[in-house]
Design an enzyme around this catalytic site. Structure first.
Site, short mmCIF file in Angstrom:
data_model
loop_
_atom_site.label_atom_id
_atom_site.label_comp_id
_atom_site.label_asym_id
_atom_site.label_seq_id
_atom_site.Cartn_x
_atom_site.Cartn_y
_atom_site.Cartn_z
N HIS A 20 -14.04 -10.08 -0.89
CA HIS A 20 -13.47 -11.67 -1.20
C HIS A 20 -14.77 -12.54 -0.90
CE1 HIS A 20 -10.01 -10.00 -2.35
NE2 HIS A 20 -9.53 -9.56 -1.09
N HIS B 121 -8.42 -2.01 -6.70
CA HIS B 121 -7.70 -2.66 -5.65
C HIS B 121 -6.26 -1.98 -5.78
CE1 HIS B 121 -10.87 -5.18 -4.12
NE2 HIS B 121 -11.01 -5.80 -5.58
N ASP C 115 -24.87 -8.28 -3.55
CA ASP C 115 -26.44 -8.11 -4.00
C ASP C 115 -26.92 -6.60 -4.00
OD1 ASP C 115 -26.90 -10.63 -4.30
OD2 ASP C 115 -27.63 -11.13 -2.47
N TYR D 137 0.78 -1.12 0.10
CA TYR D 137 -0.11 -0.05 -0.06
C TYR D 137 0.76 1.45 0.02
CZ TYR D 137 -3.51 -3.47 1.26
OH TYR D 137 -4.42 -4.77 1.16
C1 DQA Z 1 -7.40 -4.10 -0.99
C2 DQA Z 1 -7.18 -5.81 -1.27
C3 DQA Z 1 -8.00 -6.40 -0.31
O1 DQA Z 1 -7.61 -7.99 -0.26
C4 DQA Z 1 -7.68 -5.99 1.03
O2 DQA Z 1 -8.44 -6.93 1.98
C5 DQA Z 1 -7.72 -4.72 1.29
C6 DQA Z 1 -7.25 -3.74 0.21
C7 DQA Z 1 -6.56 -3.39 -1.95
O3 DQA Z 1 -6.88 -2.38 -2.20
O4 DQA Z 1 -5.43 -4.00 -2.43
O5 DQA Z 1 -8.25 -4.24 2.28
O6 DQA Z 1 -8.80 -4.14 -1.63
#
Ligand code: DQA
Length: 148
Positions: free
Chosen positions: A83, A103, A90, A26
């Protein structure tokens, strides 16, 4: 017809703690900086944005319920809910609003359970592994969709 340029940017669980999460995935960026960056790109693209974040799944669902007539497109990063939350899937489906899943990290290169997305099939695009730039791609994709 009026311009369709309203985008709802929705973040889910743990994204508000971005700066404290693994920088390998991140980049150490703060959530506030991420949202500011998205707003700046949207501005550049002539899109108007509203932002929503919650760590509570039911609030995320109820926010989706309220979007009818309020927005033209959705950019969403539901975090780990992606996930497994069929409730969010929904709720997103019932909006009928074009959505792009984003993501920050590259889910294919992480734990196997992250490869599954229960919302992917109802989104018009899925962008991952591009960090904050992924949001630019998402906004461009929605702009194209809304202009069509
Ligand atoms: C995420 C990826 C997800 O697996 C993770 O749980 C996140 C961030 C991402 O932005 O890469 O909280 O959505």
């Amino acid at each position: 017809m009026s311009v369709r340029n309203r985008i709802e940017v929705m973040h889910g669980v743990n994204l508000d703690q971005l700066a404290r999460r693994d920088p390998a995935h991140y980049s150490g960026m703060s959530f506030e900086a991420l949202e500011r960056g998205i707003a700046a790109v949207a501005d550049e693209l002539g899109l108007s944005t509203r932002f929503f974040h919650t760590n509570h799944e039911g609030d995320f669902v109820e926010h989706l319920h309220r979007l009818e007539g309020m927005t033209d497109g959705i950019v969403l990063n539901p975090g780990a809910w992606t996930h497994y939350s069929y409730a969010i899937r929904d709720a997103l489906e019932l909006t009928g609003i074009p959505a792009v899943e984003v993501h920050l990290s590259d889910l294919e290169a992480r734990e196997p359970w992250r490869r599954q997305s229960v919302i992917a099939e109802i989104c018009i695009a899925r962008i991952q592994g591009k960090g904050p730039d992924g949001y630019r791609e998402a906004l461009e994709r929605l702009r194209k969709e809304l202009a069509a």
